[in-house]
Write a protein that holds these residues in place. Structure first.
Motif, PDB file in Angstrom:
ATOM      1  N   VAL A  37      -5.231   3.699 -10.737  1.00 11.34           N
ATOM      2  CA  VAL A  37      -4.652   5.056 -10.679  1.00 11.34           C
ATOM      3  C   VAL A  37      -4.806   5.734 -12.048  1.00 11.34           C
ATOM      4  O   VAL A  37      -4.440   5.165 -13.086  1.00 11.34           O
ATOM      5  N   THR A  72       0.834  -1.207   0.000  1.00 11.56           N
ATOM      6  CA  THR A  72       0.000   0.000   0.000  1.00 11.56           C
ATOM      7  C   THR A  72       0.865   1.253   0.000  1.00 11.56           C
ATOM      8  O   THR A  72       0.611   2.212  -0.749  1.00 11.56           O
ATOM      9  N   MET A  73       1.894   1.278   0.843  1.00 12.82           N
ATOM     10  CA  MET A  73       2.821   2.420   0.860  1.00 12.82           C
ATOM     11  C   MET A  73       3.578   2.537  -0.456  1.00 12.82           C
ATOM     12  O   MET A  73       3.823   3.643  -0.954  1.00 12.82           O
ATOM     13  N   ARG A  99       3.243   6.438  -7.436  1.00  2.27           N
ATOM     14  CA  ARG A  99       2.161   6.913  -8.302  1.00  2.27           C
ATOM     15  C   ARG A  99       2.724   7.507  -9.598  1.00  2.27           C
ATOM     16  O   ARG A  99       2.133   7.352 -10.665  1.00  2.27           O
ATOM     17  N   ARG A 155      -5.652  -1.309  -6.527  1.00  2.00           N
ATOM     18  CA  ARG A 155      -5.627   0.150  -6.384  1.00  2.00           C
ATOM     19  C   ARG A 155      -4.614   0.763  -7.346  1.00  2.00           C
ATOM     20  O   ARG A 155      -4.843   1.836  -7.925  1.00  2.00           O
ATOM     21  N   THR A 161       1.420   4.154  -3.107  1.00  2.00           N
ATOM     22  CA  THR A 161       1.330   5.601  -2.868  1.00  2.00           C
ATOM     23  C   THR A 161       2.603   6.304  -3.327  1.00  2.00           C
ATOM     24  O   THR A 161       2.551   7.372  -3.953  1.00  2.00           O
ATOM     25  N   GLU A 162       3.764   5.734  -3.028  1.00  2.00           N
ATOM     26  CA  GLU A 162       5.037   6.365  -3.380  1.00  2.00           C
ATOM     27  C   GLU A 162       5.344   6.248  -4.875  1.00  2.00           C
ATOM     28  O   GLU A 162       6.081   7.091  -5.421  1.00  2.00           O
TER      29      GLU A 162
END
Length: 496
Positions: free
Chosen positions: A487, A374-375, A381, A483, A378-379
């Motif tokens: 994006v 998950t992290m 993207r 997820r 996010t990093e």
């Protein structure tokens, strides 16, 4: 191809991924190690619980009804039962056994210890009269030194018929191995082939006493040594309904050790004829012990067949069932597992509960993988946006992050399986090293009566654990990967 390359690169360059690998390694290794030890304990405990139990035991009831509704009772002699048993090709050996309860008393110095149990109450001792083919065993005993010098194993074979089937205690139970097992505190008999031979140290002024063999714990707890005499006291029923006492002195020939403390604390073996004489011919036998040619294959079916045949012949007792049919009373024909089913079931349940609790470690490691991915989504993207801009499909992006979870599962499971198998294989060396390092006894061999920590690595268990680790890791990796696939590349590039 880019998916494999990127997933492997992300795995190597981001050190937090190794936390996930380590979590899976610990979970898989711990599961394999502990379940292997539990499986080893289960098998060792089964062997310990079995003790000297035969494959099957036949103990006819004293009264009941036969299949024709007439009164039926057990015969006074075991001959009819033995004859029918040996007519079945699945039976390898069978022998009669006489069991009775008594008290033991020695000289004035030892009487109190012999009579009192651990709680101060009277402790009953189980007298077991067994059948041994003494004349044939004498010949074997004479040849035993020569066989030992030639390096041949000492295995009792005397008393067997032409077809290889026998009618003595050695052939139906593990009594011979209990006599030969290395004692912890007691003293062995002079010759395990002739356990009821009087010790050489025995001296008597009057008539020589018959020899008995005591459980190691009983003999040790009473401070007895071979050559000591003890008096056995019991009570017998009379035809008029009253009871009478009977007593006789015996000489201790040595000890046996089954590995089960409770059995070694309450049992005394003697020749069946001696016990029958002590009981004034009240009973010839209590049960017939049976050993099958293959218990796993024939045990359960043989029990059912013998129960039906013996009931039809009136050799065991029965009563009316719910529908008016004649059914055998329970417990007259039973396997050794029937006698220990509660304890065996408890050990199996403990193993299952332990597996369920340890499986939670896999869930924890799965949450770790979920957090790391998950992290990372996010990093990364901006990287996801660039990949989408140059033509990567949502499915390809999702596959990339799923592959990261796959590599975590693959490396963690591979290392964990190797570590768990090695740990289970060398658990005793590890235990000794840790005991010396920490200065404490981690595994007390006297408590469990095991010479070493039992361990049994089951290939199917390893495969199930590996499959579980892969499945849980991929499931926890699926949400972050999904997820990442959703994006929007324009939003991702604009926000960077």
């Amino acid at each position: 191809m880019y998916r494999v390359f990127l997933s492997w690169r992300y795995l190597l360059t981001r050190r937090t991924n190794w936390i996930g690998v380590g979590g899976i390694f610990v979970a898989v290794g711990a599961l394999i190690l502990i379940l292997s030890i539990m499986s080893g304990f289960l098998e060792s405990s089964r062997a310990m619980l079995r003790g000297d139990l035969s494959d099957l035991a036949i103990a006819p009831s004293q009264e009941g009804r036969g299949t024709d509704g007439s009164s039926a009772s057990s015969t006074r002699t075991p001959a009819p039962l033995l004859e029918r048993l040996f007519a079945d090709e699945r039976v390898e050996a069978a022998s009669p056994r006489l069991v009775w309860y008594a008290q033991a008393a020695g000289d004035g110095r030892r009487t109190e210890r012999l009579m009192a149990g651990s709680a101060g109450d009277l402790s009953a001792i189980q007298l077991i009269g067994v059948e041994l083919r003494t004349p044939a065993l004498l010949a074997e005993a004479a040849a035993a030194p020569l066989l030992a010098a030639l390096g041949l194993p000492l295995v009792p074979t005397a008393g067997r018929s032409a077809d290889g089937r026998a009618r003595d205690e050695f052939s139906t139970t593990e009594f011979f191995h209990s006599l030969r097992r290395e004692p912890l505190r007691g003293m062995r008999v002079q010759n395990p082939l002739l356990p009821f031979e009087r010790p050489r140290s025995y001296r008597t002024d009057g008539r020589p006493a018959a020899a008995i063999v005591m459980g190691e714990s009983l003999m040790s707890g009473l401070s007895l040594v071979p050559g000591d005499e003890v008096e056995v006291v019991t009570i017998l029923p009379s035809p008029d309904g009253s009871v009478t006492s009977a007593n006789r002195r015996f000489v201790v020939a040595g000890s046996f050790r089954t590995g089960a403390h409770a059995l070694d604390l309450e049992r005394i073996y003697m020749d069946r004829a001696e016990l029958e004489d002590l009981l004034s011919g009240h009973r010839e036998y209590s049960e017939i012990l049976v050993r099958t040619k293959d218990y796993d294959e024939y045990g359960a079916a043989l029990k059912v067949d013998l129960e039906r045949d013996f009931l039809a012949a009136g050799l065991i007792a029965g009563g009316y069932g719910r529908n008016g049919e004649i059914v055998a009373f329970p417990g007259q024909v039973k396997t050794w597992e029937d006698s220990r089913q509660n304890l065996i079931g408890a050990i199996k349940n403990e193993r299952v509960l332990m597996a369920i609790m340890l499986s939670l470690i896999l869930v924890v490691s799965g949450f770790t993988i979920f957090s790391i991915l998950t992290m990372m989504v996010t990093e990364k993207r901006r990287d996801i946006g660039i990949l989408a801009a140059v033509g990567a499909t949502p499915r390809g992006i999702m596959s990339t992050f799923l592959l990261i979870g796959f590599w975590n599962a693959f490396l963690g499971t591979l290392l964990g399986a190797a570590g768990g198998i090695l740990g289970a294989t060398y658990i005793n060396d590890i235990e000794i090293w840790l005991s010396d390092l920490l200065g404490v006894t981690i595994f007390n061999r006297e408590i469990y009566y095991f010479d070493e920590i039992p361990s049994d690595v089951e290939p199917m268990t390893v495969l199930w654990i590996a499959a579980g680790a892969f499945t849980s890791t991929l499931l926890f990796s699926a949400i972050p990967a999904w997820r990442a696939a959703r994006v929007d590349p324009l939003v991702a590039l604009r926000n960077q």
